[in-house]
Design a protein around this motif. Structure first.
Motif, PDB file in Angstrom:
ATOM      1  N   ALA A  24     -86.908 -83.747  20.870  1.00 28.31           N
ATOM      2  CA  ALA A  24     -86.030 -84.744  21.947  1.00 28.31           C
ATOM      3  C   ALA A  24     -86.892 -85.957  22.056  1.00 28.31           C
ATOM      4  CB  ALA A  24     -86.273 -83.799  23.285  1.00 28.31           C
ATOM      5  N   LYS A  25     -86.243 -86.902  21.860  1.00 25.42           N
ATOM      6  CA  LYS A  25     -86.964 -88.281  21.968  1.00 25.42           C
ATOM      7  C   LYS A  25     -87.549 -88.746  23.332  1.00 25.42           C
ATOM      8  CE  LYS A  25     -86.970 -89.474  17.897  1.00 25.42           C
ATOM      9  NZ  LYS A  25     -88.183 -89.387  17.045  1.00 25.42           N
ATOM     10  N   ASP A  26     -86.674 -88.338  24.448  1.00 29.62           N
ATOM     11  CA  ASP A  26     -87.160 -88.427  25.949  1.00 29.62           C
ATOM     12  C   ASP A  26     -88.486 -87.770  26.043  1.00 29.62           C
ATOM     13  OD1 ASP A  26     -85.860 -86.188  25.630  1.00 29.62           O
ATOM     14  OD2 ASP A  26     -85.301 -86.436  27.952  1.00 29.62           O
ATOM     15  N   VAL A  27     -88.671 -86.590  25.530  1.00 30.48           N
ATOM     16  CA  VAL A  27     -89.745 -85.930  25.743  1.00 30.48           C
ATOM     17  C   VAL A  27     -90.890 -86.687  24.907  1.00 30.48           C
ATOM     18  CG1 VAL A  27     -91.109 -83.621  25.390  1.00 30.48           C
ATOM     19  CG2 VAL A  27     -88.714 -83.900  26.193  1.00 30.48           C
ATOM     20  N   GLU A  28     -90.711 -86.992  23.737  1.00 33.59           N
ATOM     21  CA  GLU A  28     -91.545 -87.658  22.937  1.00 33.59           C
ATOM     22  C   GLU A  28     -92.170 -89.039  23.573  1.00 33.59           C
ATOM     23  OE1 GLU A  28     -92.087 -89.746  18.461  1.00 33.59           O
ATOM     24  OE2 GLU A  28     -90.037 -89.255  19.305  1.00 33.59           O
ATOM     25  N   ARG A  29     -91.256 -89.796  24.159  1.00 31.33           N
ATOM     26  CA  ARG A  29     -91.614 -90.816  24.758  1.00 31.33           C
ATOM     27  C   ARG A  29     -92.329 -90.690  26.220  1.00 31.33           C
ATOM     28  NH1 ARG A  29     -86.603 -92.504  23.709  1.00 31.33           N
ATOM     29  NH2 ARG A  29     -85.571 -91.745  25.676  1.00 31.33           N
ATOM     30  N   THR A  30     -92.071 -89.615  26.980  1.00 31.22           N
ATOM     31  CA  THR A  30     -92.987 -89.079  27.903  1.00 31.22           C
ATOM     32  C   THR A  30     -94.168 -88.723  27.596  1.00 31.22           C
ATOM     33  OG1 THR A  30     -90.991 -88.592  29.289  1.00 31.22           O
ATOM     34  CG2 THR A  30     -93.177 -87.470  30.023  1.00 31.22           C
ATOM     35  N   LEU A  31     -94.495 -87.883  26.622  1.00 31.07           N
ATOM     36  CA  LEU A  31     -95.758 -87.535  26.111  1.00 31.07           C
ATOM     37  C   LEU A  31     -96.690 -88.589  25.734  1.00 31.07           C
ATOM     38  CD1 LEU A  31     -94.642 -84.185  24.356  1.00 31.07           C
ATOM     39  CD2 LEU A  31     -96.215 -84.233  26.214  1.00 31.07           C
ATOM     40  N   LEU A  32     -95.875 -89.500  24.987  1.00 29.33           N
ATOM     41  CA  LEU A  32     -96.812 -90.546  24.353  1.00 29.33           C
ATOM     42  C   LEU A  32     -97.214 -91.393  25.537  1.00 29.33           C
ATOM     43  CD1 LEU A  32     -94.680 -91.604  21.111  1.00 29.33           C
ATOM     44  CD2 LEU A  32     -96.913 -90.380  21.377  1.00 29.33           C
ATOM     45  N   GLN A  33     -96.484 -91.642  26.362  1.00 27.22           N
ATOM     46  CA  GLN A  33     -96.760 -92.496  27.633  1.00 27.22           C
ATOM     47  C   GLN A  33     -97.866 -91.700  28.519  1.00 27.22           C
ATOM     48  OE1 GLN A  33     -93.538 -93.172  30.484  1.00 27.22           O
ATOM     49  NE2 GLN A  33     -95.010 -93.985  31.958  1.00 27.22           N
ATOM     50  N   MET A  34     -97.848 -90.273  28.669  1.00 28.29           N
ATOM     51  CA  MET A  34     -98.982 -89.584  29.363  1.00 28.29           C
ATOM     52  C   MET A  34    -100.111 -89.852  28.467  1.00 28.29           C
ATOM     53  SD  MET A  34     -97.009 -85.960  30.150  1.00 28.29           S
ATOM     54  CE  MET A  34     -98.428 -85.366  30.515  1.00 28.29           C
ATOM     55  N   ALA A  35    -100.241 -89.920  27.065  1.00 24.90           N
ATOM     56  CA  ALA A  35    -101.320 -90.019  26.209  1.00 24.90           C
ATOM     57  C   ALA A  35    -101.968 -91.369  26.507  1.00 24.90           C
ATOM     58  CB  ALA A  35    -100.923 -89.976  24.711  1.00 24.90           C
ATOM     59  N   GLN A  36    -101.038 -92.332  26.599  1.00 24.72           N
ATOM     60  CA  GLN A  36    -101.445 -93.683  26.929  1.00 24.72           C
ATOM     61  C   GLN A  36    -102.277 -94.022  28.277  1.00 24.72           C
ATOM     62  OE1 GLN A  36     -98.557 -96.852  27.193  1.00 24.72           O
ATOM     63  NE2 GLN A  36     -99.860 -98.309  26.792  1.00 24.72           N
ATOM     64  N   GLU A  37    -101.755 -93.255  29.235  1.00 22.83           N
ATOM     65  CA  GLU A  37    -102.315 -93.332  30.635  1.00 22.83           C
ATOM     66  C   GLU A  37    -103.647 -92.548  30.547  1.00 22.83           C
ATOM     67  OE1 GLU A  37     -99.136 -91.467  33.249  1.00 22.83           O
ATOM     68  OE2 GLU A  37     -97.730 -93.396  32.633  1.00 22.83           O
ATOM     69  N   TYR A  38    -103.729 -91.530  30.019  1.00 28.51           N
ATOM     70  CA  TYR A  38    -104.946 -90.615  29.726  1.00 28.51           C
ATOM     71  C   TYR A  38    -105.950 -91.586  28.938  1.00 28.51           C
ATOM     72  CZ  TYR A  38    -103.491 -85.995  31.125  1.00 28.51           C
ATOM     73  OH  TYR A  38    -103.207 -84.926  31.718  1.00 28.51           O
ATOM     74  N   ASP A  39    -105.662 -92.322  28.019  1.00 29.37           N
ATOM     75  CA  ASP A  39    -106.469 -93.135  27.360  1.00 29.37           C
ATOM     76  C   ASP A  39    -107.054 -94.471  28.532  1.00 29.37           C
ATOM     77  OD1 ASP A  39    -106.839 -91.780  24.834  1.00 29.37           O
ATOM     78  OD2 ASP A  39    -105.092 -93.008  24.169  1.00 29.37           O
ATOM     79  N   ILE A  40    -105.917 -94.775  28.912  1.00 26.47           N
ATOM     80  CA  ILE A  40    -106.325 -95.895  29.919  1.00 26.47           C
ATOM     81  C   ILE A  40    -107.496 -95.554  31.092  1.00 26.47           C
ATOM     82  CG2 ILE A  40    -105.628 -97.466  31.907  1.00 26.47           C
ATOM     83  CD1 ILE A  40    -102.898 -97.797  30.071  1.00 26.47           C
ATOM     84  N   ARG A  41    -107.075 -94.400  31.651  1.00 31.00           N
ATOM     85  CA  ARG A  41    -108.083 -93.776  32.706  1.00 31.00           C
ATOM     86  C   ARG A  41    -109.443 -93.503  31.816  1.00 31.00           C
ATOM     87  NH1 ARG A  41    -104.552 -88.919  34.766  1.00 31.00           N
ATOM     88  NH2 ARG A  41    -106.705 -88.118  35.689  1.00 31.00           N
ATOM     89  N   ALA A  42    -109.740 -92.856  30.637  1.00 24.03           N
ATOM     90  CA  ALA A  42    -110.919 -92.799  29.978  1.00 24.03           C
ATOM     91  C   ALA A  42    -111.448 -94.121  29.612  1.00 24.03           C
ATOM     92  CB  ALA A  42    -110.594 -91.995  28.730  1.00 24.03           C
ATOM     93  N   ASP A  43    -110.687 -95.004  29.203  1.00 26.51           N
ATOM     94  CA  ASP A  43    -111.336 -96.367  29.087  1.00 26.51           C
ATOM     95  C   ASP A  43    -112.142 -96.862  30.284  1.00 26.51           C
ATOM     96  OD1 ASP A  43    -110.496 -96.182  26.377  1.00 26.51           O
ATOM     97  OD2 ASP A  43    -108.498 -97.467  26.549  1.00 26.51           O
TER      98      ASP A  43
END
Length: 52
Positions: A24-43
């Motif tokens: 599901a592309k919508d789920v993929e987009r959501t997961l990738l957005q979550m990953a980006q947000e985790y990376d931003i917080r870690a940075d």
């Protein structure tokens, strides 16, 4: 409780791993957005530890 950089990076990696395996592309987009947000917080945390 303070957030741990390693934990956030691990969560981001899990999100990317899952995103690569869902159809599901919508789920993929959501997961990738979550990953980006985790990376931003870690940075941000890593930068604060390094003096900013």
């Amino acid at each position: 409780m303070p957030e741990d950089v390693e934990f956030l990076r691990t969560q981001a990696e899990k999100c990317r791993w899952l995103a690569a395996r869902v159809a599901a592309k919508d789920v993929e987009r959501t997961l990738l957005q979550m990953a980006q947000e985790y990376d931003i917080r870690a940075d941000r945390i890593a930068a604060e530890k390094d003096g900013g």
